[in-house]
Design a protein around this motif. Structure first.
Motif, PDB file in Angstrom:
ATOM      1  N   GLN A   1      25.853  48.703 -14.012  1.00 28.13           N
ATOM      2  CA  GLN A   1      24.700  47.861 -13.731  1.00 28.13           C
ATOM      3  C   GLN A   1      24.367  47.063 -14.988  1.00 28.13           C
ATOM      4  OE1 GLN A   1      23.278  47.537 -10.817  1.00 28.13           O
ATOM      5  NE2 GLN A   1      24.449  49.124  -9.779  1.00 28.13           N
ATOM      6  N   ILE A   2      24.365  45.738 -14.868  1.00 27.29           N
ATOM      7  CA  ILE A   2      24.143  44.865 -16.018  1.00 27.29           C
ATOM      8  C   ILE A   2      23.107  43.818 -15.637  1.00 27.29           C
ATOM      9  CG2 ILE A   2      25.204  43.235 -17.629  1.00 27.29           C
ATOM     10  CD1 ILE A   2      27.873  44.595 -17.103  1.00 27.29           C
ATOM     11  N   ASN A   3      22.169  43.595 -16.537  1.00 26.08           N
ATOM     12  CA  ASN A   3      21.197  42.531 -16.315  1.00 26.08           C
ATOM     13  C   ASN A   3      21.928  41.200 -16.224  1.00 26.08           C
ATOM     14  OD1 ASN A   3      19.212  40.440 -16.767  1.00 26.08           O
ATOM     15  ND2 ASN A   3      17.832  42.027 -17.532  1.00 26.08           N
ATOM     16  N   LYS A   4      21.661  40.453 -15.139  1.00 28.66           N
ATOM     17  CA  LYS A   4      22.418  39.215 -14.925  1.00 28.66           C
ATOM     18  C   LYS A   4      22.114  38.149 -15.976  1.00 28.66           C
ATOM     19  CE  LYS A   4      19.184  37.374 -11.460  1.00 28.66           C
ATOM     20  NZ  LYS A   4      19.087  36.891 -10.054  1.00 28.66           N
ATOM     21  N   TYR A   5      21.087  38.365 -16.789  1.00 26.13           N
ATOM     22  CA  TYR A   5      20.779  37.422 -17.866  1.00 26.13           C
ATOM     23  C   TYR A   5      21.360  37.891 -19.205  1.00 26.13           C
ATOM     24  CZ  TYR A   5      17.452  35.700 -14.411  1.00 26.13           C
ATOM     25  OH  TYR A   5      16.887  35.210 -13.268  1.00 26.13           O
ATOM     26  N   ALA A   6      22.044  39.040 -19.199  1.00 22.83           N
ATOM     27  CA  ALA A   6      22.629  39.562 -20.434  1.00 22.83           C
ATOM     28  C   ALA A   6      23.839  38.731 -20.844  1.00 22.83           C
ATOM     29  CB  ALA A   6      23.035  41.024 -20.247  1.00 22.83           C
TER      30      ALA A   6
ATOM     31  N   ASN B   1      41.590  47.543 -13.703  1.00 20.15           N
ATOM     32  CA  ASN B   1      40.849  46.400 -13.161  1.00 20.15           C
ATOM     33  C   ASN B   1      39.425  46.417 -13.696  1.00 20.15           C
ATOM     34  OD1 ASN B   1      42.785  45.134 -11.396  1.00 20.15           O
ATOM     35  ND2 ASN B   1      42.552  46.886 -10.026  1.00 20.15           N
ATOM     36  N   CYS B   2      38.908  45.223 -13.956  1.00 19.94           N
ATOM     37  CA  CYS B   2      37.520  45.079 -14.382  1.00 19.94           C
ATOM     38  C   CYS B   2      36.987  43.799 -13.764  1.00 19.94           C
ATOM     39  CB  CYS B   2      37.427  45.011 -15.910  1.00 19.94           C
ATOM     40  SG  CYS B   2      35.754  44.716 -16.526  1.00 19.94           S
ATOM     41  N   VAL B   3      36.065  43.930 -12.817  1.00 21.77           N
ATOM     42  CA  VAL B   3      35.525  42.781 -12.100  1.00 21.77           C
ATOM     43  C   VAL B   3      34.015  42.745 -12.294  1.00 21.77           C
ATOM     44  CG1 VAL B   3      35.311  41.636  -9.868  1.00 21.77           C
ATOM     45  CG2 VAL B   3      37.367  42.954 -10.378  1.00 21.77           C
ATOM     46  N   PHE B   4      33.514  41.653 -12.831  1.00 18.08           N
ATOM     47  CA  PHE B   4      32.096  41.514 -13.146  1.00 18.08           C
ATOM     48  C   PHE B   4      31.495  40.401 -12.286  1.00 18.08           C
ATOM     49  CE2 PHE B   4      28.897  40.080 -16.609  1.00 18.08           C
ATOM     50  CZ  PHE B   4      27.869  40.710 -15.924  1.00 18.08           C
ATOM     51  N   TYR B   5      30.531  40.755 -11.442  1.00 19.65           N
ATOM     52  CA  TYR B   5      29.809  39.786 -10.622  1.00 19.65           C
ATOM     53  C   TYR B   5      28.478  39.499 -11.320  1.00 19.65           C
ATOM     54  CZ  TYR B   5      33.301  41.260  -7.272  1.00 19.65           C
ATOM     55  OH  TYR B   5      34.492  41.556  -6.665  1.00 19.65           O
ATOM     56  N   SER B   6      28.522  38.521 -12.239  1.00 19.10           N
ATOM     57  CA  SER B   6      27.366  38.271 -13.103  1.00 19.10           C
ATOM     58  C   SER B   6      26.138  37.837 -12.309  1.00 19.10           C
ATOM     59  CB  SER B   6      27.716  37.200 -14.142  1.00 19.10           C
ATOM     60  OG  SER B   6      28.178  36.017 -13.505  1.00 19.10           O
TER      61      SER B   6
ATOM     62  N   ARG C   1      25.221  38.859  -9.524  1.00 20.00           N
ATOM     63  CA  ARG C   1      24.625  39.975  -8.795  1.00 20.00           C
ATOM     64  C   ARG C   1      24.251  41.147  -9.720  1.00 20.00           C
ATOM     65  NH1 ARG C   1      29.183  40.220  -4.040  1.00 20.00           N
ATOM     66  NH2 ARG C   1      29.707  38.008  -4.128  1.00 20.00           N
ATOM     67  N   GLY C   2      24.645  41.044 -10.998  1.00 20.43           N
ATOM     68  CA  GLY C   2      24.209  42.034 -11.962  1.00 20.43           C
ATOM     69  C   GLY C   2      24.965  43.345 -11.936  1.00 20.43           C
ATOM     70  N   TYR C   3      26.222  43.360 -11.547  1.00 23.48           N
ATOM     71  CA  TYR C   3      26.982  44.602 -11.598  1.00 23.48           C
ATOM     72  C   TYR C   3      28.465  44.294 -11.769  1.00 23.48           C
ATOM     73  CZ  TYR C   3      27.813  43.512  -6.666  1.00 23.48           C
ATOM     74  OH  TYR C   3      28.143  42.878  -5.503  1.00 23.48           O
ATOM     75  N   ALA C   4      29.211  45.323 -12.159  1.00 25.34           N
ATOM     76  CA  ALA C   4      30.663  45.220 -12.330  1.00 25.34           C
ATOM     77  C   ALA C   4      31.289  46.511 -11.810  1.00 25.34           C
ATOM     78  CB  ALA C   4      31.020  45.010 -13.803  1.00 25.34           C
ATOM     79  N   PHE C   5      32.574  46.453 -11.492  1.00 21.57           N
ATOM     80  CA  PHE C   5      33.291  47.686 -11.184  1.00 21.57           C
ATOM     81  C   PHE C   5      34.512  47.773 -12.088  1.00 21.57           C
ATOM     82  CE2 PHE C   5      36.453  45.496  -8.590  1.00 21.57           C
ATOM     83  CZ  PHE C   5      37.561  46.314  -8.728  1.00 21.57           C
ATOM     84  N   ILE C   6      34.842  48.983 -12.482  1.00 23.29           N
ATOM     85  CA  ILE C   6      35.950  49.241 -13.403  1.00 23.29           C
ATOM     86  C   ILE C   6      36.844  50.312 -12.809  1.00 23.29           C
ATOM     87  CG2 ILE C   6      36.562  50.172 -15.678  1.00 23.29           C
ATOM     88  CD1 ILE C   6      34.011  48.924 -16.758  1.00 23.29           C
ATOM     89  N   GLU C   7      38.142  50.059 -12.840  1.00 18.59           N
ATOM     90  CA  GLU C   7      39.125  51.041 -12.376  1.00 18.59           C
ATOM     91  C   GLU C   7      39.910  51.558 -13.581  1.00 18.59           C
ATOM     92  OE1 GLU C   7      43.065  51.452  -9.455  1.00 18.59           O
ATOM     93  OE2 GLU C   7      42.151  49.485  -9.820  1.00 18.59           O
TER      94      GLU C   7
ATOM     95  N   PHE D   1      23.917  49.112 -21.401  1.00 18.00           N
ATOM     96  CA  PHE D   1      24.335  49.323 -20.019  1.00 18.00           C
ATOM     97  C   PHE D   1      24.833  50.748 -19.868  1.00 18.00           C
ATOM     98  CE2 PHE D   1      28.003  47.835 -22.351  1.00 18.00           C
ATOM     99  CZ  PHE D   1      29.040  48.620 -21.890  1.00 18.00           C
ATOM    100  N   GLN D   2      25.031  51.175 -18.633  1.00 21.76           N
ATOM    101  CA  GLN D   2      25.451  52.538 -18.350  1.00 21.76           C
ATOM    102  C   GLN D   2      26.504  52.524 -17.239  1.00 21.76           C
ATOM    103  OE1 GLN D   2      24.493  55.333 -20.029  1.00 21.76           O
ATOM    104  NE2 GLN D   2      26.023  56.431 -18.813  1.00 21.76           N
ATOM    105  N   TYR D   3      27.473  53.460 -17.318  1.00 27.08           N
ATOM    106  CA  TYR D   3      28.491  53.618 -16.281  1.00 27.08           C
ATOM    107  C   TYR D   3      27.981  54.585 -15.204  1.00 27.08           C
ATOM    108  CZ  TYR D   3      31.617  51.597 -19.802  1.00 27.08           C
ATOM    109  OH  TYR D   3      32.197  50.777 -20.739  1.00 27.08           O
ATOM    110  N   TYR D   4      28.262  54.257 -13.946  1.00 31.81           N
ATOM    111  CA  TYR D   4      27.849  55.103 -12.828  1.00 31.81           C
ATOM    112  C   TYR D   4      29.045  55.337 -11.899  1.00 31.81           C
ATOM    113  CZ  TYR D   4      23.149  53.691 -14.284  1.00 31.81           C
ATOM    114  OH  TYR D   4      22.015  53.451 -15.007  1.00 31.81           O
ATOM    115  N   PRO D   5      29.076  56.472 -11.197  1.00 33.66           N
ATOM    116  CA  PRO D   5      30.166  56.698 -10.229  1.00 33.66           C
ATOM    117  C   PRO D   5      30.016  55.788  -9.028  1.00 33.66           C
ATOM    118  CG  PRO D   5      28.553  58.459 -10.076  1.00 33.66           C
ATOM    119  CD  PRO D   5      28.142  57.621 -11.259  1.00 33.66           C
ATOM    120  N   ARG D   6      31.137  55.451  -8.421  1.00 32.44           N
ATOM    121  CA  ARG D   6      31.125  54.650  -7.193  1.00 32.44           C
ATOM    122  C   ARG D   6      31.382  55.577  -6.021  1.00 32.44           C
ATOM    123  NH1 ARG D   6      34.346  49.476  -6.515  1.00 32.44           N
ATOM    124  NH2 ARG D   6      32.715  49.212  -4.981  1.00 32.44           N
TER     125      ARG D   6
END
Length: 323
Positions: free
Chosen positions: A95-100, A120-125, A127-133, A156-161
């Motif tokens: 979860q990332i602040n979209k203004y960061a 893989n690392c996909v960041f949807y700026s 929408r304020g989140y990214a996913f990492i594989e 920022f912090q990592y969370y499980p999907r």
């Protein structure tokens, strides 16, 4: 006709983050792993560009996936099998602040440096989140247990999907609508046997009185249809297009043939013009005297144009030009 065998897990790979790359650059890079692959550039409903790459075998597809991450022209691409789930213990959400002031490349480099190999690392700026594989489960667990992660002063912090988080990714359509032309009503009984992977279809009639089919196929099966063209049924050529509009197919190498009398059939033209290259589709323009012939590659199209602009079939003089 392409006789490659259908694998239980069709080696169809999707590639994201390709906006700055051309189709030729991606195809040239992927051919280092498989010379017989096919590439199809697409857009989803959000106007997000992605590439579908159909490998000839699961072996070469796995070699390509095992070498992740991939960089083309210093641009990192995200790759995965279409049939793979986008969640599991190796997938994390951020979860990332979209203004960061954090970019996808910054997040990838930070995660790789501190925790391990990232596939893989996909960041949807927006929408304020990214996913990492991650490649290794241990690396994902260390990222989850970490704290005080910070890039450019932004924490920022990592969370499980979990299973219900797969809506984060812009989803690929599971099915494709396929246009099948040059179809007759009497063919309907044999149609399902001819296309066993057809999920559903409806019959339609054009303004010229010609019957065509709109059929629903799995996305993997629809790509295979493109590879296996042309199709012949009861002595006629079935013309296969994706998304109804043939301009959306993977190539536009069209030859326009004029002065085609009705005593010449589409098969007559197909048989004659095939000597210049591999033909995908061949059909008459409604009730006109013109035909469209679609070649698989531009070399074949140039070959027939350079040979002669006047061709004779069964004493009928035909004029050709590039459309």
């Amino acid at each position: 006709m392409d006789n490659r065998k259908h694998d239980e897990r069709c080696p169809l790979i999707v590639i994201h983050n390709i906006t700055r790359l051309t189709t030729n650059e991606i195809e040239r890079y992927c051919r280092k792993y498989d010379k017989n692959l096919r590439c199809f550039r697409r857009k989803n409903q959000y106007n997000h560009q992605y590439m579908l790459v159909l490998f000839s075998s699961m072996i070469t597809a796995n070699q390509f996936l095992n070498d992740r991450p991939h960089f083309i022209q210093n641009c990192r691409i995200n790759t995965s099998l279409v049939s793979e789930s986008f969640y599991g213990p190796k997938f994390l959400c951020v979860q990332i602040n979209k203004y960061a002031s954090i970019t996808e490349d910054c997040l990838y480099e930070y995660t790789t440096k501190h925790f391990g190999r990232v596939l893989n690392c996909v960041f949807y700026s927006s929408r304020g989140y990214a996913f990492i594989e991650f490649d290794q489960l241990d690396d994902a667990q260390r990222a989850l247990s970490s704290s005080n992660n910070e890039i450019n002063g932004c924490k920022f912090q990592y969370y499980p999907r979990h299973n219900n988080s797969n809506k984060i990714l812009p989803s690929l359509p599971l099915t494709k609508l396929v246009h099948i032309g040059n179809f007759l009503s009497k063919d309907q009984d044999k149609f399902l046997n001819y296309f066993p992977n057809l999920q559903n279809f409806t019959t339609h009639e054009s303004c010229y009185g010609e019957i065509y089919i709109l059929g629903l196929f799995n996305i993997n099966d629809s790509i295979e249809l493109l590879l296996k063209r042309p199709f012949f049924l009861n002595g006629r050529i079935l013309n296969i297009f994706i998304d109804i509009d043939d301009k959306l197919t993977e190539c536009n190498n069209y030859l326009l043939v004029r002065n085609v009398t009705y005593r010449l059939t589409d098969y007559n033209l197909f048989e004659y013009f095939s000597k210049f290259g591999y033909i995908l589709n061949c059909y008459r323009y409604g009730q006109t005297n013109a035909y469209r012939i679609q070649y698989r590659d531009r070399i074949s199209l140039h070959k027939v144009l350079q040979f002669n602009r006047i061709h004779v079939i069964k004493s009928v003089q035909l004029q050709i030009e590039q459309e």
